[in-house]
Design a protein around this motif. Sequence first.
Motif, PDB file in Angstrom:
ATOM      1  N   PRO A  75      -9.022  -1.536   3.061  1.00 33.81           N
ATOM      2  CA  PRO A  75      -9.600  -0.202   2.844  1.00 33.81           C
ATOM      3  C   PRO A  75      -9.272   0.777   3.967  1.00 33.81           C
ATOM      4  O   PRO A  75      -9.014   1.957   3.704  1.00 33.81           O
ATOM      5  N   PHE A  76      -9.284   0.297   5.221  1.00 37.93           N
ATOM      6  CA  PHE A  76      -8.932   1.173   6.334  1.00 37.93           C
ATOM      7  C   PHE A  76      -7.512   1.714   6.166  1.00 37.93           C
ATOM      8  O   PHE A  76      -7.262   2.916   6.320  1.00 37.93           O
ATOM      9  N   ARG A  77      -6.583   0.837   5.853  1.00 31.52           N
ATOM     10  CA  ARG A  77      -5.192   1.283   5.708  1.00 31.52           C
ATOM     11  C   ARG A  77      -5.028   2.265   4.553  1.00 31.52           C
ATOM     12  O   ARG A  77      -4.287   3.247   4.656  1.00 31.52           O
ATOM     13  N   MET A  78      -5.722   2.010   3.455  1.00 26.95           N
ATOM     14  CA  MET A  78      -5.609   2.910   2.308  1.00 26.95           C
ATOM     15  C   MET A  78      -6.260   4.255   2.593  1.00 26.95           C
ATOM     16  O   MET A  78      -5.734   5.307   2.225  1.00 26.95           O
ATOM     17  N   LEU A  79      -7.392   4.236   3.257  1.00 20.45           N
ATOM     18  CA  LEU A  79      -8.049   5.483   3.651  1.00 20.45           C
ATOM     19  C   LEU A  79      -7.146   6.275   4.587  1.00 20.45           C
ATOM     20  O   LEU A  79      -6.947   7.486   4.409  1.00 20.45           O
ATOM     21  N   ARG A  80      -6.585   5.606   5.564  1.00 21.95           N
ATOM     22  CA  ARG A  80      -5.688   6.273   6.518  1.00 21.95           C
ATOM     23  C   ARG A  80      -4.494   6.897   5.802  1.00 21.95           C
ATOM     24  O   ARG A  80      -4.064   7.999   6.141  1.00 21.95           O
ATOM     25  N   ARG A  81      -3.972   6.208   4.798  1.00 18.52           N
ATOM     26  CA  ARG A  81      -2.814   6.723   4.052  1.00 18.52           C
ATOM     27  C   ARG A  81      -3.180   7.905   3.164  1.00 18.52           C
ATOM     28  O   ARG A  81      -2.386   8.843   2.987  1.00 18.52           O
ATOM     29  N   ALA A  82      -4.387   7.893   2.614  1.00 16.01           N
ATOM     30  CA  ALA A  82      -4.789   8.944   1.675  1.00 16.01           C
ATOM     31  C   ALA A  82      -5.223  10.224   2.352  1.00 16.01           C
ATOM     32  O   ALA A  82      -5.053  11.319   1.801  1.00 16.01           O
ATOM     33  N   ILE A  99       0.844  -1.205   0.000  1.00 12.50           N
ATOM     34  CA  ILE A  99       0.000   0.000   0.000  1.00 12.50           C
ATOM     35  C   ILE A  99       0.872   1.245   0.000  1.00 12.50           C
ATOM     36  O   ILE A  99       0.658   2.183  -0.783  1.00 12.50           O
ATOM     37  N   GLU A 100       1.859   1.281   0.866  1.00 14.27           N
ATOM     38  CA  GLU A 100       2.747   2.433   0.941  1.00 14.27           C
ATOM     39  C   GLU A 100       3.466   2.650  -0.386  1.00 14.27           C
ATOM     40  O   GLU A 100       3.574   3.798  -0.871  1.00 14.27           O
ATOM     41  N   CYS A 101       3.943   1.588  -0.999  1.00 16.68           N
ATOM     42  CA  CYS A 101       4.631   1.706  -2.287  1.00 16.68           C
ATOM     43  C   CYS A 101       3.709   2.234  -3.375  1.00 16.68           C
ATOM     44  O   CYS A 101       4.117   3.052  -4.207  1.00 16.68           O
ATOM     45  N   ALA A 102       2.456   1.780  -3.384  1.00 17.13           N
ATOM     46  CA  ALA A 102       1.508   2.243  -4.394  1.00 17.13           C
ATOM     47  C   ALA A 102       1.267   3.746  -4.280  1.00 17.13           C
ATOM     48  O   ALA A 102       1.302   4.482  -5.280  1.00 17.13           O
ATOM     49  N   PHE A 103       1.021   4.214  -3.062  1.00 17.94           N
ATOM     50  CA  PHE A 103       0.813   5.651  -2.880  1.00 17.94           C
ATOM     51  C   PHE A 103       2.072   6.433  -3.234  1.00 17.94           C
ATOM     52  O   PHE A 103       2.006   7.495  -3.868  1.00 17.94           O
ATOM     53  N   ALA A 104       3.233   5.925  -2.825  1.00 18.79           N
ATOM     54  CA  ALA A 104       4.487   6.622  -3.116  1.00 18.79           C
ATOM     55  C   ALA A 104       4.721   6.714  -4.626  1.00 18.79           C
ATOM     56  O   ALA A 104       5.196   7.748  -5.125  1.00 18.79           O
ATOM     57  N   ASP A 105       4.385   5.661  -5.359  1.00 16.16           N
ATOM     58  CA  ASP A 105       4.543   5.691  -6.817  1.00 16.16           C
ATOM     59  C   ASP A 105       3.671   6.770  -7.445  1.00 16.16           C
ATOM     60  O   ASP A 105       4.118   7.503  -8.340  1.00 16.16           O
ATOM     61  N   VAL A 106       2.433   6.851  -6.999  1.00 14.08           N
ATOM     62  CA  VAL A 106       1.529   7.880  -7.541  1.00 14.08           C
ATOM     63  C   VAL A 106       2.036   9.276  -7.179  1.00 14.08           C
ATOM     64  O   VAL A 106       2.042  10.193  -8.020  1.00 14.08           O
ATOM     65  N   GLU A 107       2.464   9.439  -5.953  1.00 16.21           N
ATOM     66  CA  GLU A 107       2.937  10.754  -5.505  1.00 16.21           C
ATOM     67  C   GLU A 107       4.181  11.203  -6.272  1.00 16.21           C
ATOM     68  O   GLU A 107       4.311  12.387  -6.614  1.00 16.21           O
ATOM     69  N   ARG A 108       5.082  10.270  -6.555  1.00 18.77           N
ATOM     70  CA  ARG A 108       6.286  10.621  -7.323  1.00 18.77           C
ATOM     71  C   ARG A 108       5.932  11.016  -8.748  1.00 18.77           C
ATOM     72  O   ARG A 108       6.524  11.933  -9.328  1.00 18.77           O
ATOM     73  N   ALA A 109       4.960  10.323  -9.327  1.00 26.03           N
ATOM     74  CA  ALA A 109       4.617  10.573 -10.733  1.00 26.03           C
ATOM     75  C   ALA A 109       3.727  11.794 -10.914  1.00 26.03           C
ATOM     76  O   ALA A 109       3.928  12.587 -11.849  1.00 26.03           O
TER      77      ALA A 109
END
Length: 252
Positions: A113-120, A65-75
């Motif tokens: 979903p909880f973890r992704m919501l918390r990250r976003a 999950i962290e890697c997915a968000f980081a990839d989007v944020e970098r791009a």
Amino acid sequence: MDDARRCLVTGAGRGIGAAVAKRLSAAGHRVALTSRSVGELEALAAQLPGPSLIVPADVTDPEAIECAFADVERAWGPVEVLVLAAGAGTSAPLRRTTDADWQRMLDLNLTAPFRMLRRAVPGMVDQGFGRVVAIASMAAKQGEPYIAAYTASKHGLLGLVRSAAAELARTGVTVNAVCPAYVDTPMTDTSVASISSTTGRTPQQAREALERHQPIGRLITPDEVADAVLLCVASAAITGQGINVDGGAVQS
């Protein structure tokens, strides 16, 4: 378009997730696609009219999950629209529902979903804009036999949505759930196969039984679910809702 948003869709390889990704892209948004299947994501990305990003991930893995968000944020920058479409079901009588069955439903349908919501959320709050839409189920609102673990996970997901929406209501971030009945997707194909194997009905008879379960007499289409998701993305005034897309089965 001036109001193009940075979107992340889980479960994007097929079914509802793929339908939502196509609609978001057609509306002019950038869409990052997440699922475990790289091949499915590549095939979908090739069909999208707008910019896309493939970020394969097992959403039950916190590091992924962290890697997915980081990839989007970098791009592109912080995620503005998060659609939580990854999910699965299981069916068994209570007495044959194992601890592993129970935990698998909670891990994928609720904890991820909880973890992704918390990250976003922090990035959305910082921007003063965010849209989170979770694909729940009519099982988030009513119980039916033989799907206790699935139903519990979806009830929990709707509770998470409602609590998060109340907490974030003044921040510009909305959180909603879309609650479909049986949708014409590979997940329903699995349900049909399970019904057929346990009841002796043919697959066609099993599918027809699911169709009769809905007042409109047919399965919901993925695009009809996507209609509700796009409404939640467009509106700043819809939040904390579990929007039924069920052909009239539960009137609320």
